[in-house]
Design a protein around this motif. Sequence first.
Motif, short mmCIF file in Angstrom:
data_model
loop_
_atom_site.label_atom_id
_atom_site.label_comp_id
_atom_site.label_asym_id
_atom_site.label_seq_id
_atom_site.Cartn_x
_atom_site.Cartn_y
_atom_site.Cartn_z
N SER A 3 -6.89 -43.61 8.17
CA SER A 3 -6.81 -42.18 7.89
C SER A 3 -8.23 -41.65 7.69
O SER A 3 -9.03 -42.25 6.96
CB SER A 3 -5.99 -41.95 6.62
OG SER A 3 -5.93 -40.58 6.31
N ILE A 4 -8.54 -40.54 8.35
CA ILE A 4 -9.82 -39.88 8.20
C ILE A 4 -9.54 -38.57 7.47
O ILE A 4 -8.82 -37.70 7.98
CB ILE A 4 -10.51 -39.59 9.56
CG1 ILE A 4 -10.78 -40.92 10.29
CG2 ILE A 4 -11.81 -38.84 9.36
CD1 ILE A 4 -9.93 -41.11 11.48
N ASP A 5 -10.04 -38.45 6.24
CA ASP A 5 -9.81 -37.28 5.40
C ASP A 5 -11.06 -36.42 5.36
O ASP A 5 -12.16 -36.93 5.09
CB ASP A 5 -9.45 -37.70 3.98
CG ASP A 5 -8.22 -38.58 3.93
OD1 ASP A 5 -7.24 -38.25 4.61
OD2 ASP A 5 -8.24 -39.60 3.22
N THR A 7 -12.78 -33.13 3.54
CA THR A 7 -12.74 -32.17 2.47
C THR A 7 -13.40 -30.89 2.97
O THR A 7 -14.53 -30.92 3.48
CB THR A 7 -13.49 -32.68 1.22
OG1 THR A 7 -12.85 -33.88 0.79
CG2 THR A 7 -13.45 -31.67 0.10
N PRO A 14 -7.40 -32.27 1.19
CA PRO A 14 -8.14 -32.63 2.41
C PRO A 14 -7.27 -32.49 3.66
O PRO A 14 -6.06 -32.61 3.60
CB PRO A 14 -8.51 -34.10 2.18
CG PRO A 14 -7.48 -34.60 1.23
CD PRO A 14 -7.10 -33.43 0.37
N SER A 16 -6.39 -34.29 7.15
CA SER A 16 -6.51 -35.68 7.56
C SER A 16 -5.86 -35.92 8.92
O SER A 16 -4.93 -35.22 9.31
CB SER A 16 -5.90 -36.60 6.51
OG SER A 16 -4.52 -36.35 6.39
N GLN A 18 -5.21 -39.50 11.79
CA GLN A 18 -5.12 -40.96 11.82
C GLN A 18 -5.63 -41.52 13.13
O GLN A 18 -5.52 -40.89 14.18
CB GLN A 18 -3.67 -41.40 11.62
CG GLN A 18 -3.11 -41.03 10.28
CD GLN A 18 -1.64 -41.40 10.16
OE1 GLN A 18 -0.94 -41.52 11.14
NE2 GLN A 18 -1.19 -41.59 8.92
N TYR A 29 -15.58 -40.46 12.58
CA TYR A 29 -16.46 -40.30 11.41
C TYR A 29 -17.87 -39.90 11.85
O TYR A 29 -18.46 -38.96 11.32
CB TYR A 29 -16.48 -41.60 10.61
CG TYR A 29 -17.39 -41.59 9.42
CD1 TYR A 29 -16.94 -41.12 8.19
CD2 TYR A 29 -18.71 -42.02 9.51
CE1 TYR A 29 -17.78 -41.11 7.08
CE2 TYR A 29 -19.55 -42.00 8.41
CZ TYR A 29 -19.08 -41.55 7.20
OH TYR A 29 -19.91 -41.52 6.12
N CYS A 48 -4.42 -36.22 15.96
CA CYS A 48 -3.94 -37.37 15.20
C CYS A 48 -3.24 -38.35 16.14
O CYS A 48 -2.42 -37.95 16.96
CB CYS A 48 -2.98 -36.89 14.13
SG CYS A 48 -2.45 -38.15 12.99
N ILE A 66 -16.28 -36.42 4.10
CA ILE A 66 -15.41 -37.16 5.02
C ILE A 66 -15.23 -38.57 4.47
O ILE A 66 -16.15 -39.14 3.88
CB ILE A 66 -15.97 -37.19 6.45
CG1 ILE A 66 -15.01 -37.92 7.40
CG2 ILE A 66 -17.36 -37.78 6.50
CD1 ILE A 66 -15.35 -37.76 8.87
N GLN A 67 -14.03 -39.12 4.66
CA GLN A 67 -13.71 -40.45 4.14
C GLN A 67 -12.77 -41.14 5.10
O GLN A 67 -11.87 -40.52 5.65
CB GLN A 67 -13.04 -40.28 2.78
CG GLN A 67 -12.41 -41.54 2.23
CD GLN A 67 -11.77 -41.28 0.90
OE1 GLN A 67 -12.45 -41.15 -0.09
NE2 GLN A 67 -10.45 -41.20 0.87
#
Length: 90
Positions: A3-5, A7, A14, A16, A18, A29, A48, A66-67
């Motif tokens: 998962s890429i979240d 903000t 967030p 998000s 996938q 990322y 996604c 980003i996470q």
Amino acid sequence: MFSIDLTVKNTAFPASIQRKSSEDAEAVYQTVLSAMRSGNPDIIELECEGKVEKKIAIRASEISGIQITQKDGSASGSGKTPGFFALASE
């Protein structure tokens, strides 16, 4: 599944998406990170892989973080709360 979240400024939750592989998640990322560093108000469009009907478009200048997190797919999960402000359990 990864998962890429993202903000987004002045947004409580967030956005998000996938990706199935760590390489694809890392590529997203790096794309978002480059857009954030550029300072341009360009729009980033992301799709996604987990839900093919899910698409988001965000102005790069509005992204504040980003996470990437890995989802294990189990019902119980890893015990970690998703998001940037999750506390580590020791």
